[in-house]
Motif scaffolding. Structure first.
Motif, PDB file in Angstrom:
ATOM      1  N   LEU A   1     -69.663 134.891  -5.486  1.00 44.14           N
ATOM      2  CA  LEU A   1     -70.477 133.681  -5.622  1.00 44.14           C
ATOM      3  C   LEU A   1     -71.972 133.920  -5.410  1.00 44.14           C
ATOM      4  CD1 LEU A   1     -70.326 130.734  -6.361  1.00 44.14           C
ATOM      5  CD2 LEU A   1     -69.961 130.200  -3.956  1.00 44.14           C
TER       6      LEU A   1
ATOM      7  N   LEU B   1     -74.772 133.083  -8.305  1.00 42.33           N
ATOM      8  CA  LEU B   1     -75.884 132.168  -8.068  1.00 42.33           C
ATOM      9  C   LEU B   1     -77.225 132.857  -8.316  1.00 42.33           C
ATOM     10  CD1 LEU B   1     -74.768 130.150  -4.909  1.00 42.33           C
ATOM     11  CD2 LEU B   1     -74.853 129.380  -7.272  1.00 42.33           C
TER      12      LEU B   1
ATOM     13  N   HIS C   1     -77.383 129.510  -0.758  1.00 38.11           N
ATOM     14  CA  HIS C   1     -76.626 128.272  -0.927  1.00 38.11           C
ATOM     15  C   HIS C   1     -75.129 128.524  -1.078  1.00 38.11           C
ATOM     16  CE1 HIS C   1     -80.135 125.772  -1.132  1.00 38.11           C
ATOM     17  NE2 HIS C   1     -80.653 126.503  -2.099  1.00 38.11           N
ATOM     18  N   SER C   2     -74.748 129.757  -1.276  1.00 32.48           N
ATOM     19  CA  SER C   2     -73.329 130.057  -1.497  1.00 32.48           C
ATOM     20  C   SER C   2     -72.488 129.865  -0.239  1.00 32.48           C
ATOM     21  CB  SER C   2     -73.167 131.483  -2.016  1.00 32.48           C
ATOM     22  OG  SER C   2     -73.539 132.420  -1.032  1.00 32.48           O
TER      23      SER C   2
ATOM     24  N   THR D   1     -72.352 127.459   2.115  1.00 31.18           N
ATOM     25  CA  THR D   1     -71.738 126.135   2.239  1.00 31.18           C
ATOM     26  C   THR D   1     -70.785 125.865   1.087  1.00 31.18           C
ATOM     27  OG1 THR D   1     -73.676 125.162   1.175  1.00 31.18           O
ATOM     28  CG2 THR D   1     -73.624 125.145   3.577  1.00 31.18           C
ATOM     29  N   THR D   2     -71.122 126.374  -0.078  1.00 34.15           N
ATOM     30  CA  THR D   2     -70.237 126.194  -1.233  1.00 34.15           C
ATOM     31  C   THR D   2     -68.904 126.895  -0.997  1.00 34.15           C
ATOM     32  OG1 THR D   2     -72.186 126.150  -2.660  1.00 34.15           O
ATOM     33  CG2 THR D   2     -70.066 126.496  -3.729  1.00 34.15           C
ATOM     34  N   ILE D   3     -68.965 128.104  -0.458  1.00 33.17           N
ATOM     35  CA  ILE D   3     -67.742 128.852  -0.182  1.00 33.17           C
ATOM     36  C   ILE D   3     -66.879 128.112   0.833  1.00 33.17           C
ATOM     37  CG2 ILE D   3     -66.848 130.969   0.875  1.00 33.17           C
ATOM     38  CD1 ILE D   3     -69.276 132.416  -0.377  1.00 33.17           C
TER      39      ILE D   3
ATOM     40  N   VAL E   1     -66.646 124.867   1.435  1.00 35.06           N
ATOM     41  CA  VAL E   1     -66.011 123.697   0.822  1.00 35.06           C
ATOM     42  C   VAL E   1     -64.921 124.126  -0.149  1.00 35.06           C
ATOM     43  CG1 VAL E   1     -66.400 121.720  -0.695  1.00 35.06           C
ATOM     44  CG2 VAL E   1     -68.039 122.237   1.125  1.00 35.06           C
ATOM     45  N   VAL E   2     -65.231 125.092  -0.996  1.00 39.75           N
ATOM     46  CA  VAL E   2     -64.253 125.551  -1.986  1.00 39.75           C
ATOM     47  C   VAL E   2     -63.033 126.142  -1.294  1.00 39.75           C
ATOM     48  CG1 VAL E   2     -63.848 127.246  -3.821  1.00 39.75           C
ATOM     49  CG2 VAL E   2     -65.934 125.887  -3.827  1.00 39.75           C
TER      50      VAL E   2
END
Length: 93
Positions: free
Chosen positions: A60, A64, A73-74, A76-78, A80-81
């Motif tokens: 990720l 990005l 930013h990855s 927080t994305t990781i 949640v995902v």
């Protein structure tokens, strides 16, 4: 070249960590006398979740960065995902 070595190392790490944690999870379930089908389901889900989280965590930030977005930013994305994927994998296994 460097990215390929990095991804190769992360893939090996994903296999190793998922194997180690799956064995530990299996023995923990056996120690608590969990029925065998449930033990196998938990072990399989654990292995898939660990493997996918390591792979996603490696790929990720690179994606990005290629998209022109700050790779920071990855994180927080990781999170949640992986929360969503963990529930989905556990339910489907």
């Amino acid at each position: 070249q460097t990215q390929n070595r990095f991804l190769s190392r992360e893939l090996r790490m994903a296999f190793a960590l998922s194997a180690i944690l799956s064995v530990a999870g299996f023995f923990r379930a056996v120690a608590f006398q969990t029925p065998l089908p449930e033990t196998l389901a938990v072990t399989t889900a654990l292995s898939m979740i660990v493997f996918s989280s390591i792979c996603l965590g490696a790929v990720l930030p690179l994606l990005l960065q290629k998209a022109g977005v700050d790779p920071a930013h990855s994180s927080t994305t990781i999170q949640v995902v992986m929360d969503i994927l963990g529930v989905v994998l556990t339910v489907f296994v």
